[in-house]
Design a protein around this motif. Structure first.
Motif, mmCIF file in Angstrom:
data_model
loop_
_atom_site.group_PDB
_atom_site.id
_atom_site.type_symbol
_atom_site.label_atom_id
_atom_site.label_comp_id
_atom_site.label_asym_id
_atom_site.label_seq_id
_atom_site.Cartn_x
_atom_site.Cartn_y
_atom_site.Cartn_z
ATOM 1 N N ALA A 93 4.356 -31.029 7.976
ATOM 2 C CA ALA A 93 4.536 -31.845 6.770
ATOM 3 C C ALA A 93 3.199 -32.084 6.076
ATOM 4 C CB ALA A 93 5.181 -33.183 7.119
ATOM 5 N N ASP A 94 3.252 -32.095 4.754
ATOM 6 C CA ASP A 94 2.069 -32.423 3.953
ATOM 7 C C ASP A 94 2.029 -33.898 3.587
ATOM 8 O OD1 ASP A 94 1.218 -29.597 3.607
ATOM 9 O OD2 ASP A 94 3.098 -29.469 2.471
ATOM 10 N N LEU A 95 3.213 -34.518 3.562
ATOM 11 C CA LEU A 95 3.321 -35.922 3.164
ATOM 12 C C LEU A 95 4.433 -36.579 3.961
ATOM 13 C CD1 LEU A 95 2.880 -38.396 1.252
ATOM 14 C CD2 LEU A 95 4.424 -37.273 -0.374
ATOM 15 N N ILE A 96 4.121 -37.730 4.546
ATOM 16 C CA ILE A 96 5.132 -38.568 5.186
ATOM 17 C C ILE A 96 5.161 -39.882 4.434
ATOM 18 C CG2 ILE A 96 5.710 -39.890 7.261
ATOM 19 C CD1 ILE A 96 4.738 -37.568 8.926
ATOM 20 N N ILE A 97 6.346 -40.283 4.029
ATOM 21 C CA ILE A 97 6.489 -41.464 3.194
ATOM 22 C C ILE A 97 7.568 -42.373 3.767
ATOM 23 C CG2 ILE A 97 8.158 -40.378 1.620
ATOM 24 C CD1 ILE A 97 6.588 -41.839 -0.667
ATOM 25 N N SER A 98 7.419 -43.657 3.539
ATOM 26 C CA SER A 98 8.436 -44.606 4.000
ATOM 27 C C SER A 98 8.507 -45.769 3.024
ATOM 28 C CB SER A 98 8.105 -45.132 5.401
ATOM 29 O OG SER A 98 6.939 -45.937 5.391
ATOM 30 N N LYS A 99 9.659 -46.397 3.002
ATOM 31 C CA LYS A 99 9.865 -47.571 2.152
ATOM 32 C C LYS A 99 10.624 -48.623 2.966
ATOM 33 C CE LYS A 99 11.828 -48.960 -2.359
ATOM 34 N NZ LYS A 99 13.192 -49.492 -2.141
ATOM 35 N N TYR A 100 9.988 -49.778 3.136
ATOM 36 C CA TYR A 100 10.571 -50.900 3.874
ATOM 37 C C TYR A 100 10.917 -50.507 5.312
ATOM 38 C CZ TYR A 100 11.217 -52.624 -0.942
ATOM 39 O OH TYR A 100 11.043 -53.004 -2.249
ATOM 40 N N LEU A 101 10.097 -49.658 5.890
ATOM 41 C CA LEU A 101 10.311 -49.198 7.266
ATOM 42 C C LEU A 101 9.435 -49.927 8.271
ATOM 43 C CD1 LEU A 101 11.406 -46.998 9.341
ATOM 44 C CD2 LEU A 101 9.278 -45.764 8.804
ATOM 45 N N MET A 102 8.158 -50.077 7.960
ATOM 46 C CA MET A 102 7.182 -50.519 8.957
ATOM 47 C C MET A 102 7.576 -51.833 9.625
ATOM 48 S SD MET A 102 4.650 -48.235 9.115
ATOM 49 C CE MET A 102 3.138 -49.051 9.583
ATOM 50 N N HIS A 132 2.939 -27.657 -4.088
ATOM 51 C CA HIS A 132 4.287 -27.815 -3.558
ATOM 52 C C HIS A 132 4.152 -28.362 -2.146
ATOM 53 C CE1 HIS A 132 7.911 -26.564 -1.363
ATOM 54 N NE2 HIS A 132 8.529 -26.735 -2.523
ATOM 55 N N LEU A 133 4.696 -29.554 -1.898
ATOM 56 C CA LEU A 133 4.515 -30.238 -0.620
ATOM 57 C C LEU A 133 5.791 -30.218 0.216
ATOM 58 C CD1 LEU A 133 2.646 -33.471 -1.825
ATOM 59 C CD2 LEU A 133 1.647 -31.284 -1.110
ATOM 60 N N ASN A 134 5.616 -30.154 1.514
ATOM 61 C CA ASN A 134 6.699 -30.412 2.455
ATOM 62 C C ASN A 134 6.646 -31.897 2.789
ATOM 63 O OD1 ASN A 134 7.717 -27.749 2.744
ATOM 64 N ND2 ASN A 134 6.002 -27.238 4.065
ATOM 65 N N VAL A 135 7.686 -32.614 2.404
ATOM 66 C CA VAL A 135 7.695 -34.077 2.471
ATOM 67 C C VAL A 135 8.772 -34.549 3.445
ATOM 68 C CG1 VAL A 135 7.942 -36.218 1.153
ATOM 69 C CG2 VAL A 135 6.956 -34.182 0.060
ATOM 70 N N ILE A 136 8.418 -35.551 4.253
ATOM 71 C CA ILE A 136 9.381 -36.228 5.112
ATOM 72 C C ILE A 136 9.419 -37.691 4.701
ATOM 73 C CG2 ILE A 136 10.041 -36.799 7.479
ATOM 74 C CD1 ILE A 136 9.965 -33.798 6.948
ATOM 75 N N GLU A 137 10.611 -38.171 4.311
ATOM 76 C CA GLU A 137 10.755 -39.615 4.107
ATOM 77 C C GLU A 137 11.431 -40.191 5.351
ATOM 78 O OE1 GLU A 137 12.399 -43.249 1.349
ATOM 79 O OE2 GLU A 137 13.363 -41.286 1.105
ATOM 80 N N VAL A 138 10.744 -41.115 6.003
ATOM 81 C CA VAL A 138 11.239 -41.707 7.240
ATOM 82 C C VAL A 138 11.826 -43.078 6.919
ATOM 83 C CG1 VAL A 138 10.666 -42.347 9.604
ATOM 84 C CG2 VAL A 138 9.428 -40.480 8.488
#
Length: 234
Positions: A110-119, A45-51
């Motif tokens: 956070a265990d996972l940081i994820i992004s889509k079309y951010l960088m 079970h992960l604590n996830v941040i989508e930026v």
């Protein structure tokens, strides 16, 4: 200010952004579940941040997989759109305003940081990656989905799209100040990420996602996205 112009554009775009795919939102969420399953730790079970969550598609996919997810976006209107999508689908995820380059989160939270079309949109991607490294637990993972939207020789903005004129207006000053605004190849993004305390990097082109988008869209999507994954060095 540059950030104000960026927020202005994405607030305005929130009503139409990704709208052509909303009729298939459930299919898209299931697609991302299949993408994530082999690249994130199984059985945890992960604590996830989508930026840069936008309409919240990735956040909702990860929440549906059983993780605790918070989506953050500079645009308050995008946050509202993500919240509406969560309510519509009955998926539990939190969404709030926030700046990718100044993440107000505790170290190791956070265990996972994820992004889509951010960088590509960031004036200071180094600040985002430094913040991500601080926030992640030891061995935590960063995943970035992006595409080479603009190059030195080609501009992928389509003149007949209704948002192109406002994009040019808002981004006239912004684009020269975006280090990854052009030529943000996966190799370049991997190099940047690994230079900020991450290792075990992998990447691939998302030809399967491109095919999914083209099955819905009318053929305007011409750039094949890619996905980069790396882990925080312990």
């Amino acid at each position: 200010m540059i950030k104000d112009k960026i927020a202005d554009y994405w607030n305005w775009r929130s009503t139409s952004y990704h709208q052509e795919y909303m009729s298939r939102i459930t299919d898209e969420i299931e697609f991302w579940e299949r993408i994530f399953t082999p690249i994130i730790p199984a059985g945890k079970h992960l604590n996830v941040i989508e930026v840069g969550t936008g309409p919240g598609i990735l956040a909702l996919a990860l929440a549906k997989m059983g993780h605790t997810v918070t989506g953050i976006d500079l645009s308050p209107e995008m946050v509202k759109k993500a919240q509406a999508n969560a309510e519509k689908l009955g998926i539990t995820a939190a969404f709030r305003e926030g700046d990718a380059e100044n993440l107000d989160l505790d170290a190791g939270s956070a265990d996972l940081i994820i992004s889509k079309y951010l960088m590509w949109t960031l004036p200071h991607p180094d600040a985002f990656l430094n913040g991500a490294n601080k926030i992640l637990t030891p061995g935590g993972q960063i995943i970035a989905v992006d595409g080479v939207w603009y190059t030195d020789t080609q501009d992928h903005t389509t003149p007949n799209k209704p948002y192109s004129e406002f994009f040019d207006e808002c981004y006239e000053e912004v684009r020269p100040n975006l280090p990854l605004g052009k030529n943000n190849t996966p190799e370049k993004v991997v190099s940047l990420i690994t230079g900020h305390g991450f290792s075990d990097s992998t990447w691939r082109y998302l030809d399967d996602y491109q095919a999914f988008l083209k099955s819905i869209d009318i053929g305007e999507t011409t750039v094949t996205p890619y996905i980069v994954s790396a882990k925080k060095s312990c």
